[in-house]
Design a protein around this motif. Structure first.
Motif, PDB file in Angstrom:
ATOM      1  N   ILE A 266       0.366 -27.449  -4.594  1.00 15.62           N
ATOM      2  CA  ILE A 266       1.634 -26.881  -4.119  1.00 15.62           C
ATOM      3  C   ILE A 266       2.034 -25.781  -5.092  1.00 15.62           C
ATOM      4  O   ILE A 266       1.997 -25.977  -6.305  1.00 15.62           O
ATOM      5  CB  ILE A 266       2.754 -27.946  -4.056  1.00 15.62           C
ATOM      6  N   GLU A 267       2.408 -24.648  -4.575  1.00 11.82           N
ATOM      7  CA  GLU A 267       2.869 -23.567  -5.458  1.00 11.82           C
ATOM      8  C   GLU A 267       3.987 -22.789  -4.771  1.00 11.82           C
ATOM      9  O   GLU A 267       3.780 -22.170  -3.733  1.00 11.82           O
ATOM     10  CB  GLU A 267       1.729 -22.621  -5.822  1.00 11.82           C
ATOM     11  N   ASN A 268       5.160 -22.856  -5.380  1.00 14.88           N
ATOM     12  CA  ASN A 268       6.299 -22.054  -4.939  1.00 14.88           C
ATOM     13  C   ASN A 268       7.005 -21.512  -6.171  1.00 14.88           C
ATOM     14  O   ASN A 268       7.455 -22.283  -7.028  1.00 14.88           O
ATOM     15  CB  ASN A 268       7.278 -22.900  -4.115  1.00 14.88           C
ATOM     16  N   THR A 269       7.080 -20.209  -6.275  1.00 19.41           N
ATOM     17  CA  THR A 269       7.693 -19.588  -7.452  1.00 19.41           C
ATOM     18  C   THR A 269       8.537 -18.401  -7.019  1.00 19.41           C
ATOM     19  O   THR A 269       8.366 -17.856  -5.928  1.00 19.41           O
ATOM     20  CB  THR A 269       6.637 -19.097  -8.459  1.00 19.41           C
ATOM     21  N   PHE A 270       9.442 -18.016  -7.900  1.00 21.24           N
ATOM     22  CA  PHE A 270      10.199 -16.786  -7.697  1.00 21.24           C
ATOM     23  C   PHE A 270      10.265 -16.038  -9.019  1.00 21.24           C
ATOM     24  O   PHE A 270      10.612 -16.608 -10.052  1.00 21.24           O
ATOM     25  CB  PHE A 270      11.615 -17.053  -7.200  1.00 21.24           C
ATOM     26  N   SER A 271       9.904 -14.755  -8.958  1.00 24.40           N
ATOM     27  CA  SER A 271       9.915 -13.907 -10.151  1.00 24.40           C
ATOM     28  C   SER A 271      10.852 -12.731  -9.948  1.00 24.40           C
ATOM     29  O   SER A 271      11.051 -12.256  -8.825  1.00 24.40           O
ATOM     30  CB  SER A 271       8.507 -13.395 -10.468  1.00 24.40           C
TER      31      SER A 271
END
Length: 658
Positions: free
Chosen positions: A590-595
């Protein structure tokens, strides 16, 4: 700490020229004798509507003294049992230092019947805890669809260095009016927040100065989870800026505040006080080679474990000699005690006055005392803060809602033999996410004789704000209670466990902020595996415990307001039983990121590494931003919900074909 408790001293300006005034505004103001209030059809389903809300504050010279008359007039339509119950009593801002000049109220039924409250329904009562008297209207005869209307006028000591009025509420408002009157020599300044129009000056009135605001159709603002609801309300702030009679300017400036804080908290000590301070320092058992950070930790630990605080306003609780002898103090006395010890040990520090960002965002462009509600201590050499009056906190981790905000930093300066203070508005940086960590290292074995049973070792550690509720107070827990605490960490994953062994590491309260507190529990459980024919369902995700899931039925309106930045780090090592394989390993990924600007602000990543029969899963999650604008809400929610998605992962163990 309330404004009045800060004792950010009172600069009483003398009035050399008193401009003539006629009677105050309220003398000529009244409600209508034949009210006919109506509610628009589109608002007929609302639980409550304000038909009118009017506030008038007037500063008035009377007998060569400045007084304040505060008028409030409200007409409220109540259309639910809950609102009727809420408003069958309306409390008035009455105190021993004020007087009620006018107080009257009435109910107007849906049929138009007027029920005036007589004097017997304007009651006085005592607060049993504080012994403070208060007055309230006791309404009767309210039915659904009725209007209640009331007016009161309070004469009181003037409050002019920064006053905030919240205009927006949890109900619709049709007409809002605000007026401020003052003598022609007193010039006020104003600022509006959260969509409220700017206040304008009345150019017609020649008798006195008059500023006014009128708003029609102000929408309600509803509470949302994880929001700074109060700070988000439409509001205005006003302050006295100049007295042209005495040519005094910047009356409410932070320069004056800084000087007054310094004079109040940094007084010279007498011989008795110095002796008492030195006696307390000897009890700290300081080592000659200790650095300043260690000294501050000891001071903070000692005070918060040996002194008692009270909310009572009392000279005795603010007197340093009494505090040192009796170990009891109020908020003002607490700051005095810290300052006395820090000064005596030559530890550089600054007093920081700020606000709780959930209640009021500190405005770094508009100087007014209503923003100065809470005190922190700042140590520039260490770049760390301390909350002197928040006894649940510890050095380095002050109340997080007082950070990520602006504040007034008051610093002592010395010129030759002259000592004074300067004040600067600066940003109070929040504690970074890598300082507040919830870390889980889990090892899982399967019972070879019964694959439905697991043997699990949980090694869970907490640092920063996550440790602050436990580690500083761990010495107060012993025996079975301590074992219950340790077991409770494992039971946070599942109640269906049998503890085999337990261990607590770094359970010394003085280690808070230095080393994480660590709980190691060995237990067995059949809660994580279900048999399905020849296959087994292993509930991997449940090993990290239940996770928060953010639901949003309505469109988000308010920004997210988190308490502190944080990190969750989890590694789970699963020893796959002989003769079995896991066929859905990709579910782990699972991968959810915000940059933003090249920096990851919030992120959840889970992945695995399989070496022979050893499966190592890593779930890394962090939040490096406390205040999330509505435009980013869905991205934030997606990351938050990733942990809940991980919690649902079930691995499928199938027999190998070998």
């Amino acid at each position: 700490m309330k404004n009045k408790h800060l004792l950010i001293a009172v600069f009483l300006f003398s009035v050399q020229i008193i401009y003539s005034q006629k009677s105050p505004f309220f003398k000529s103001y009244d409600w209508g004798n034949n009210p006919s209030y109506n509610i628009k059809k589109e608002k007929a389903n609302e639980a409550m509507v304000a038909v009118k809300e009017k506030v008038v504050t007037e500063f008035f010279f009377e007998n060569n003294s400045l007084v304040e008359y505060f008028l409030e007039h409200k007409v409220l339509w109540l259309n639910s049992d809950e609102r009727i119950e809420e408003y069958n009593k309306v409390y008035l801002p009455y105190s021993s230092n004020s007087s009620l000049e006018i107080n009257k109220a009435r109910v107007i039924t849906q049929e138009g019947k007027i029920i005036n409250l007589d004097e017997s329904k304007i009651l006085t009562a005592n607060d049993e805890e504080t012994q403070r008297k208060y007055k309230y209207f006791a309404f009767e005869g309210i039915t659904k669809g009725s209007f209640i209307e009331y007016i009161y006028v309070v004469k009181k000591q003037p409050s002019y260095r920064g006053k905030k009025l919240f205009l927006q509420s949890s109900y619709e408002k049709e007409i809002i009016e605000f007026d401020l009157f003052s003598p022609k020599n007193l010039i006020f300044d104003f600022k509006s927040y959260n969509g409220i129009p700017q206040i304008v000056k009345d150019t017609v009135n020649k008798e006195k100065l008059h500023w006014k605001l009128s708003v029609k159709g102000l929408k309600k603002i509803e509470k949302e989870n994880l929001s700074a609801y109060k700070a988000s309300k439409g509001s205005i702030v006003y302050k006295l800026d100049r007295n042209i009679a005495t040519k005094t300017s910047d009356i409410s400036s932070y320069k004056r505040v800084s000087q007054n804080i310094y004079k109040f908290y940094y007084k010279k000590y007498g011989k008795k006080t110095i002796k008492l301070i030195n006696s307390l320092i000897s009890q700290l058992k300081l080592q000659g080679d200790e650095d300043q950070e260690s000294l501050v930790r000891k001071i903070d630990f000692y005070i918060k474990n040996n002194f008692f605080t009270s909310n009572v306003s009392s000279q005795e609780l603010e007197n340093l000699d009494d505090i040192l002898e009796k170990k009891v103090m109020n908020e003002i006395g607490t700051v005095k005690l810290y300052v006395a010890l820090l000064k005596s040990l030559n530890i550089k520090h600054e007093i920081v006055v700020t606000s709780d960002r959930r209640e009021t965002k500190f405005d770094n462009k508009f100087e007014a005392n209503n923003f100065l509600t809470h005190i922190l201590l700042y140590f520039p050499k260490m770049k760390l803060y301390l909350s002197p009056s928040d006894f649940e906190t510890r050095f380095g981790f002050p109340d997080a809602y007082k950070m990520d905000n602006y504040g007034l930093f008051v610093k002592e300066v010395k010129i030759a033999d002259y000592k004074s203070a300067i004040g600067r508005i600066k940003y109070i940086k929040p504690i970074e996410s890598n300082k507040t960590v919830d870390k889980m290292i889990i090892n899982v074995d399967f019972n070879k004789e019964n694959l439905s049973e697991n043997f699990i070792r949980l090694d869970r550690s907490f640092s920063g704000y996550y440790a602050m509720a436990i580690q500083p107070f761990i010495h107060l827990i012993d025996g079975d209670k301590k074992n219950e605490l340790i077991d409770g960490i494992a039971e946070g994953i599942s109640k269906e466990i049998e503890v085999k062994k337990r261990k607590l590491v770094n359970d010394n309260p003085t280690l808070f902020g230095i080393k994480p507190i660590q709980f190691i529990v060995d237990f067995s459980s059949e809660a994580f595996v279900e048999k399905a024919g020849k296959k087994y369902l292993f509930k991997l995700g449940e090993l990290i415990g239940a996770q928060m899931q953010m639901y949003q039925e309505k469109e988000r309106v308010l920004p997210v307001e988190e308490q502190f930045q944080r990190t969750y780090y989890r590694t789970i090592t699963v020893n796959i039983p002989k003769g079995y394989k896991i066929t859905n390993l990709d579910d782990i990924n699972i991968e959810n990121t915000f940059s933003e600007n090249g920096k990851e602000l919030f992120s959840f990543k889970s992945f695995f590494e399989l070496t022979g029969s050893k499966l190592k899963i890593t779930a890394d999650e962090f939040y490096r931003k406390n205040i999330i604008n509505v435009s980013l809400y869905e991205k934030y929610r997606k990351v938050i919900n990733s942990a809940a998605d991980f919690n649902k992962i079930v691995l499928l163990l199938e027999p190998t074909t070998d």
